[in-house]
Design an enzyme around this catalytic site. Sequence first.
Site, PDB file in Angstrom:
ATOM      1  N   LYS A  76       0.862  -1.175   0.000  1.00 27.58           N
ATOM      2  CA  LYS A  76       0.000   0.000   0.000  1.00 27.58           C
ATOM      3  C   LYS A  76       0.907   1.236   0.000  1.00 27.58           C
ATOM      4  CE  LYS A  76      -3.811   2.062   2.710  1.00 27.58           C
ATOM      5  NZ  LYS A  76      -4.692   1.898   3.892  1.00 27.58           N
ATOM      6  N   SER A 153      -9.794   2.218   3.212  1.00 28.60           N
ATOM      7  CA  SER A 153      -8.882   2.929   2.339  1.00 28.60           C
ATOM      8  C   SER A 153      -7.909   2.042   1.570  1.00 28.60           C
ATOM      9  CB  SER A 153      -8.079   3.925   3.172  1.00 28.60           C
ATOM     10  OG  SER A 153      -7.215   3.241   4.068  1.00 28.60           O
ATOM     11  N   SER A 177     -10.109  -0.221   7.333  1.00 29.89           N
ATOM     12  CA  SER A 177      -9.498  -0.051   6.005  1.00 29.89           C
ATOM     13  C   SER A 177      -8.836  -1.285   5.408  1.00 29.89           C
ATOM     14  CB  SER A 177      -8.471   1.081   6.034  1.00 29.89           C
ATOM     15  OG  SER A 177      -9.115   2.329   6.024  1.00 29.89           O
TER      16      SER A 177
END
Lengths: 485, 95
Positions: A76, A153, A177
């Site tokens: 990420k 997210s 998330s």
Amino acid sequence: MFNKTVKELSIGLSQGEFSSVELTQHYLDRIKAKDGEINSFITVTDELALEEAKAADQIRAEGKATDWTGIPFAHKDIFCTKGVLTTCGSKMLENFISPYDATVVSNMKTSGAVCLGKTNMDEFAMGSSNETSYFGKVINPWSDKEQLVPGGSSGGSAAAVAARLTPIATATDTGGSIRQPASLCGLTGLKPTYGRVSRYGMIAFASSLDQAGPMARTAEDAAMMLNVMAGHDAKDSTSIVKDVPDYTASLNNSIDGLRIGLPKEFFNEHLSPELQNILQDSIKQLESQGATFKEISLPHSHLSVPAYYVIAPAECSANLSRFDGVRYGHRCEDPKDLMDMYQRSRTEGFGDEVKRRILIGAYALSAGYYDAYYNKAQQVRRLIKNDFVSAFEDIDVILSPTSPSPAFGFDSKGDDPVQMYLEDIFTISTNLAGLPGMSLPAGLINGLPIGMQLIGNYFEESKLLNVAHRFQTATDWHTLAPKNI
Amino acid sequence: MSIGPDDINQIAHLARLKIDEKDVPKLSGDLDNILSLVDQLQAVNTDNIVPMAHPMDAVQILRKDVVTETNQREKYQAVAPAVEDGLYLVPKVIE
């Protein structure tokens, strides 16, 4: 090859079925061919990846390979990666080349895994749909006629794994998330206990809630990645000094006699009948393996979202004050004085959702409001935690929904930010309490995947992974893939 | 509690953000919605409840007071928007 799990790829590499260079090139080719549509990567580090793959093949030739040697994965874009663009999904860090590695990044490097690139995300991890990324929205690979969100997210990590552009990815979870995008993309995602994985070099959103974990297809792969990610780190003063077990060792343990709690507050009349049925089927499946179920109560859980939307914005407003246009990040053109430079750099660099949260946080922390908001929220947070502590006196694991619904359309939550915040209604209490939680695929609603959530006691990641693995050996929801991959 | 336009400008100043005049009404509505969500907390009795700072109530671990970081000024300044002679440049602050 792209349908293989990390475990299967690891076996394939060790048996010489393919080399890491071949495997890495295979995924790079897939990213090139497919990611234009789903936008799950912000940066693809193809040259670096092939170098790492070559080095991995060399290590294997020398007989020094481990499980992870030569396995491709993605980070990420919240993890600082030395010499590589690290944006956190923001214009603020559009040109930020990190001078150092996050601990999670160095742990993955040491393992010998091959990083394919950095995945898209909601700006500074604030969002549940990936619509707030400065680098464009991510499309859920399960989308059919209408474009759907991947969740957020960690939506880029989830979409990339679901589309088989990478076998696995790192992710982070502040209020859901990891788990919510895992639910919406048909994946297995784990948020460890607060303090289990180092936050060093993981760009901070809400420091008392943030935690990194794996976004995987199977519990077994998640266990393998957590083995690499977890551990005490002197560079993160909130990381916990505690031995890391081998999370793969207990995957096959029997769950006969395991006590699972069902929070009555989560199984309420608002739950859709489809989701009710899916959860009931999952319960029956686990019952058939000997698990026992009982209703439990988490009486303060309805206060999780309100407490979170004080604590997270307060911590975010403090953390994001570091973006001042001086040492790194965006600086406005021709500032006329220092105040102008701060204000314009920040106003130009941050998107709307980030600004909203900074403002709420600044308000909650400002003189005269601190006790009414921040202190109050931290007190309520303890009540939420105490509910869990009492519940875990009689049970081993909690089972609940992860997200209220499967993937939804872009802009479907309307104009009011609160509607989006309710997306995390089942996941947030876990972050507030600091407990480990995971989501795993439990069924389909209108052809779209949806997950169930398992919550464990502190540092009981092994137990969660064990239950998830047992569920996955008896069901095939986790093996389903989007049609057009 | 509700957030009016004056409050918006005041907190924006505290947060070093500029809010366009035309965005103030929408923003004040958004923040009001968030605050009314948050206001549910006020109804809870929290007498004698210690605010929770860390899930395991962990305390700061101290290490020996020895140098652990090396000087990496050049490396860190390489990502700064403006530097000169090893110093960060900002607009003039002293006349």
